[in-house]
Design a protein around this motif. Structure first.
Motif, PDB file in Angstrom:
ATOM      1  N   MET A 102       0.781  -1.228   0.375  1.00 39.81           N
ATOM      2  CA  MET A 102      -0.049   0.160   0.090  1.00 39.81           C
ATOM      3  C   MET A 102       0.704   1.327  -0.323  1.00 39.81           C
ATOM      4  N   THR A 103       0.063   2.156  -0.628  1.00 37.20           N
ATOM      5  CA  THR A 103       1.491   3.649  -1.141  1.00 37.20           C
ATOM      6  C   THR A 103       0.335   4.491   0.075  1.00 37.20           C
ATOM      7  N   THR A 104       0.939   5.613   1.150  1.00 36.21           N
ATOM      8  CA  THR A 104       0.148   6.674   2.135  1.00 36.21           C
ATOM      9  C   THR A 104       1.080   7.806   2.008  1.00 36.21           C
ATOM     10  N   ALA A 105       0.875   8.037   0.792  1.00 34.13           N
ATOM     11  CA  ALA A 105       2.164   9.193   0.728  1.00 34.13           C
ATOM     12  C   ALA A 105       1.579  10.734   1.024  1.00 34.13           C
ATOM     13  N   PRO A 106       2.367  11.313   2.055  1.00 32.49           N
ATOM     14  CA  PRO A 106       1.751  12.873   2.360  1.00 32.49           C
ATOM     15  C   PRO A 106       0.988  13.602   1.053  1.00 32.49           C
ATOM     16  N   VAL A 107       0.520  14.081   1.432  1.00 35.38           N
ATOM     17  CA  VAL A 107      -0.372  15.030   0.083  1.00 35.38           C
ATOM     18  C   VAL A 107       0.509  15.929  -0.930  1.00 35.38           C
ATOM     19  N   ALA A 108       0.761  15.401  -1.478  1.00 29.97           N
ATOM     20  CA  ALA A 108       1.724  15.876  -2.670  1.00 29.97           C
ATOM     21  C   ALA A 108       1.123  17.056  -3.350  1.00 29.97           C
ATOM     22  N   ALA A 109       2.245  18.136  -3.833  1.00 26.66           N
ATOM     23  CA  ALA A 109       1.971  19.286  -4.570  1.00 26.66           C
ATOM     24  C   ALA A 109       1.027  20.209  -4.833  1.00 26.66           C
ATOM     25  N   ARG A 110       0.237  19.003  -5.687  1.00 26.78           N
ATOM     26  CA  ARG A 110      -0.683  19.267  -6.958  1.00 26.78           C
ATOM     27  C   ARG A 110      -2.448  19.408  -5.682  1.00 26.78           C
ATOM     28  N   GLU A 111      -1.472  17.696  -4.759  1.00 28.42           N
ATOM     29  CA  GLU A 111      -3.258  18.142  -4.029  1.00 28.42           C
ATOM     30  C   GLU A 111      -3.259  19.409  -3.241  1.00 28.42           C
ATOM     31  N   GLN A 112      -1.816  19.670  -2.466  1.00 27.65           N
ATOM     32  CA  GLN A 112      -2.095  21.057  -1.730  1.00 27.65           C
ATOM     33  C   GLN A 112      -2.632  22.131  -2.693  1.00 27.65           C
ATOM     34  N   GLU A 113      -2.069  22.844  -3.361  1.00 30.60           N
ATOM     35  CA  GLU A 113      -3.187  23.775  -4.474  1.00 30.60           C
ATOM     36  C   GLU A 113      -4.474  23.567  -4.783  1.00 30.60           C
ATOM     37  N   LEU A 114      -4.635  22.364  -4.867  1.00 28.48           N
ATOM     38  CA  LEU A 114      -6.421  22.101  -4.818  1.00 28.48           C
ATOM     39  C   LEU A 114      -6.924  22.819  -3.483  1.00 28.48           C
ATOM     40  N   LEU A 115      -6.309  21.639  -2.292  1.00 27.28           N
ATOM     41  CA  LEU A 115      -6.778  22.390  -1.236  1.00 27.28           C
ATOM     42  C   LEU A 115      -6.970  23.590  -1.631  1.00 27.28           C
ATOM     43  N   ASP A 116      -5.975  24.506  -1.637  1.00 24.49           N
ATOM     44  CA  ASP A 116      -5.900  26.228  -1.233  1.00 24.49           C
ATOM     45  C   ASP A 116      -6.426  26.748  -1.413  1.00 24.49           C
ATOM     46  N   THR A 117      -7.348  26.052  -3.016  1.00 27.49           N
ATOM     47  CA  THR A 117      -8.707  27.005  -3.728  1.00 27.49           C
ATOM     48  C   THR A 117      -9.912  26.866  -2.572  1.00 27.49           C
ATOM     49  N   VAL A 118     -10.497  25.173  -1.996  1.00 29.52           N
ATOM     50  CA  VAL A 118     -11.547  25.338  -0.783  1.00 29.52           C
ATOM     51  C   VAL A 118     -12.059  26.183   0.070  1.00 29.52           C
ATOM     52  N   PRO A 119     -12.934  26.444   0.308  1.00 24.38           N
ATOM     53  CA  PRO A 119     -13.575  27.186   0.664  1.00 24.38           C
ATOM     54  C   PRO A 119     -14.097  26.377   1.788  1.00 24.38           C
ATOM     55  N   THR A 120     -13.182  27.335   3.760  1.00 29.50           N
ATOM     56  CA  THR A 120     -13.118  26.830   4.532  1.00 29.50           C
ATOM     57  C   THR A 120     -14.089  27.352   5.734  1.00 29.50           C
ATOM     58  N   GLY A 121     -14.536  28.287   5.465  1.00 28.17           N
ATOM     59  CA  GLY A 121     -15.284  29.217   6.264  1.00 28.17           C
ATOM     60  C   GLY A 121     -17.317  28.599   5.462  1.00 28.17           C
ATOM     61  N   LEU A 122     -18.235  28.797   6.663  1.00 29.48           N
ATOM     62  CA  LEU A 122     -20.104  28.832   6.061  1.00 29.48           C
ATOM     63  C   LEU A 122     -19.786  29.597   5.214  1.00 29.48           C
ATOM     64  N   LEU A 123     -21.073  29.044   4.730  1.00 26.37           N
ATOM     65  CA  LEU A 123     -21.381  30.354   3.652  1.00 26.37           C
ATOM     66  C   LEU A 123     -22.951  30.977   4.159  1.00 26.37           C
ATOM     67  N   ILE A 124     -22.964  31.829   4.418  1.00 26.15           N
ATOM     68  CA  ILE A 124     -23.840  32.540   5.008  1.00 26.15           C
ATOM     69  C   ILE A 124     -24.910  33.600   3.895  1.00 26.15           C
ATOM     70  N   GLY A 125     -25.783  33.572   3.711  1.00 29.10           N
ATOM     71  CA  GLY A 125     -26.375  34.540   3.070  1.00 29.10           C
ATOM     72  C   GLY A 125     -24.971  35.362   1.536  1.00 29.10           C
ATOM     73  N   GLY A 126     -24.903  34.272   0.769  1.00 25.14           N
ATOM     74  CA  GLY A 126     -24.003  34.359   0.351  1.00 25.14           C
ATOM     75  C   GLY A 126     -22.222  34.673   0.536  1.00 25.14           C
ATOM     76  N   GLN A 127     -22.335  34.771   2.305  1.00 22.79           N
ATOM     77  CA  GLN A 127     -20.796  34.964   2.268  1.00 22.79           C
ATOM     78  C   GLN A 127     -20.388  34.208   3.165  1.00 22.79           C
ATOM     79  N   TRP A 128     -18.964  34.312   2.680  1.00 23.59           N
ATOM     80  CA  TRP A 128     -17.962  33.066   3.777  1.00 23.59           C
ATOM     81  C   TRP A 128     -17.622  33.596   4.760  1.00 23.59           C
TER      82      TRP A 128
END
Length: 491
Positions: free
Chosen positions: A1-27
């Motif tokens: 099994m391979t269990t490598a940590p988060v790669a650079a391309r994966e981190q680049e994607l994660l950086d685009t994901v909102p991390t807040g609550l979406l309420i009334g159109g605002q994060w």
């Protein structure tokens, strides 16, 4: 099994994901701080996201209520166009969504791509249904009045989605609600919220007005949900998850006489008759059992096989299952990823151990795998005895358990011997027998000589303790519509 940590391309994607609550159109930040989302293949933290309080949940409902009247009055074509743009954007970003699902849920990347395609179809299907909401008009039988029967949106909805299909379960609920003219508050699962957050941003990018969809992530699901469900402004509750939780939510919803849709537990029988085409049956079994690592409410749970073909069926499956590659889902050759957490591994092992203690034979697997992540070996056991826990409880893991029967009546009795009734699978080359099974098996869905039944154009749902209501198909949008009757005088 391979269990490598988060790669650079994966981190680049994660950086685009909102991390807040979406309420009334605002994060926005969550009043309860933040919590981590982990990769089940490695245990590594992928992101920290906002942890909503009950007060945050009510603010999200406030936003949905404020947007309801204008969204309901929005022309159906405009609602349709927004859903269609969301579908098109999802196709453009399909690799991003597939990778994100693999990271937070663990499913192999090929399966994640399949979920993007499946989840996207709900956007396309309900974009088409939005402009087809209709009623009827006619004279009363007595000729004394004219009837107008029209459809109107139910109103603000609250959705609680599961961790195992983080995109498809969101689109399957959100798309028909938006098509019908309803606003929503969505609470994704604590274990896999990132896909829903990214999808909410995609809806904004598609032109969805502020407040129509609101997203609250939390580690306090019950505390957040209870005041939302109790609020008299809420008119609809939809939940996908376990039957015990669904029962509690139905009880809460009863106080406000809410419309409810419940897609709950399953215990799917997979029946193989002596005249079955075993090539088809084995292919179907691999799909019905190991799709999503066995972590699906539609996964075949009990393989009920005619005694005359049980040994050959088990041997063929064992060859296929023992050759499956296990590892982190981001690797292209992986077929089985991790289970969602260590509790899932322990539960799978507990069910297998109980069956073996009652006389079941291990053909392959039947063990947790060492190392990082929550992995369980793909497993085949046969000679499973009546009374084994694995025949009564949903497995939710890559474990295929085979019991036998001698005649059709016994097969039906064993298949129906459960409080659940979501889906069944039947393999037979006898068309008359297939039609009898359609009538005799107590499930809301059935696959006849196929191992996958889900389709956006079909009504998805079960009977008995597998839930109420239907998602998808022509039926899906009616879950979000109320029927109104108006009488006009003649002349």
């Amino acid at each position: 099994m391979t269990t490598a940590p988060v790669a650079a391309r994966e981190q680049e994607l994660l950086d685009t994901v909102p991390t807040g609550l979406l309420i009334g159109g605002q994060w926005q930040d969550g009043a309860a701080g933040t919590f981590p989302v982990r990769d089940p293949a490695t245990g590594e933290v992928l992101a920290r996201i906002a942890d909503a309080s009950p007060e945050d949940g009510i603010r999200a409902l406030d936003a949905a209520v404020a947007a309801q009247e204008e969204w309901a009055a929005t022309p159906p074509r405009r609602r349709s166009d927004i859903l269609r743009r969301a579908f098109d954007l999802l196709q453009e970003r399909k690799e991003e969504f597939a990778l994100l699902m693999t990271l937070e849920m663990g499913k192999p990347l090929a399966e994640a791509r399949g979920e993007v395609a499946y989840g996207g179809e709900f956007l396309r299907w309900f974009s088409e249904e939005a402009v087809r909401i209709s009623g009827r008009y006619g004279l009363t039988p007595e000729g004394t009045g004219r009837m107008i029967v029209s459809q109107r949106p139910v109103g603000p909805c609250y959705f609680i989605t599961p961790w195992n299909f983080p995109l498809a379960m969101a689109t399957r609920k959100i798309a028909p609600a938006l098509a019908a003219g309803c606003t929503v508050v969505v609470k994704p699962a604590e274990l896999t919220p990132l896909t829903t957050l990214l999808f909410a941003q995609l809806l904004i990018d598609a032109g969805l007005p502020a407040g129509v969809v609101n997203v609250v992530t939390t580690t306090h699901s019950g505390a957040l949900s209870e005041p939302i469900i109790a609020d008299p402004r809420l008119r609809k509750l939809s939940f996908t998850g376990s039957t015990p939780v669904g029962q509690k939510l139905i009880a809460q919803a009863a106080q406000g006489v809410l419309r409810v849709s419940m897609e709950l537990g399953g215990n799917a029988p997979f029946v193989v008759f002596d005249d079955a085409d075993l090539d088809k049956a084995v292919d179907g079994a691999m799909l019905a059992k190991f799709r999503n690592i066995g972590q699906a409410c539609t996964a075949a749970n009990r393989f009920i096989v005619h005694a005359s073909v049980a040994e050959e069926f088990a041997a063929r499956l064992t060859d296929r299952v023992s050759a499956m590659n296990v590892g982190r889902g981001t690797d292209d050759d992986v077929q089985i990823g991790p289970l969602i957490d260590d509790r899932a591994v322990a539960k799978a092992d507990e069910l297998v151990t109980d069956a073996v203690s009652r006389g079941a034979r291990v053909r392959t697997g039947a063990r947790a795998l060492d190392g990082a992540g929550s992995f369980y070996a793909p497993t085949v056991i046969d000679r499973v005895a009546a009374g084994s826990d694995i025949l009564r409880e949903e497995i939710f893991g890559p474990v295929l358990a085979i019991a036998t029967f001698d005649d059709e009546d016994e097969a039906v009795r064993l298949a129906n011997d459960t409080e659940y009734g979501l889906v069944s699978y039947v393999f037979t080359e006898d068309l008359a027998r297939g039609h009898r099974m359609i009538d005799r098996l107590e499930t809301g869905m059935m696959g006849l000589n196929v191992g996958v039944v889900s389709n956006a154009a079909a009504p998805f749902g079960g009977v008995k303790q597998s839930g109420v209501g239907r998602e998808g198909g022509l039926e899906g949008i009616h879950e979000f519509l109320e029927t109104k009757y108006t009488l006009l005088p003649v002349g």
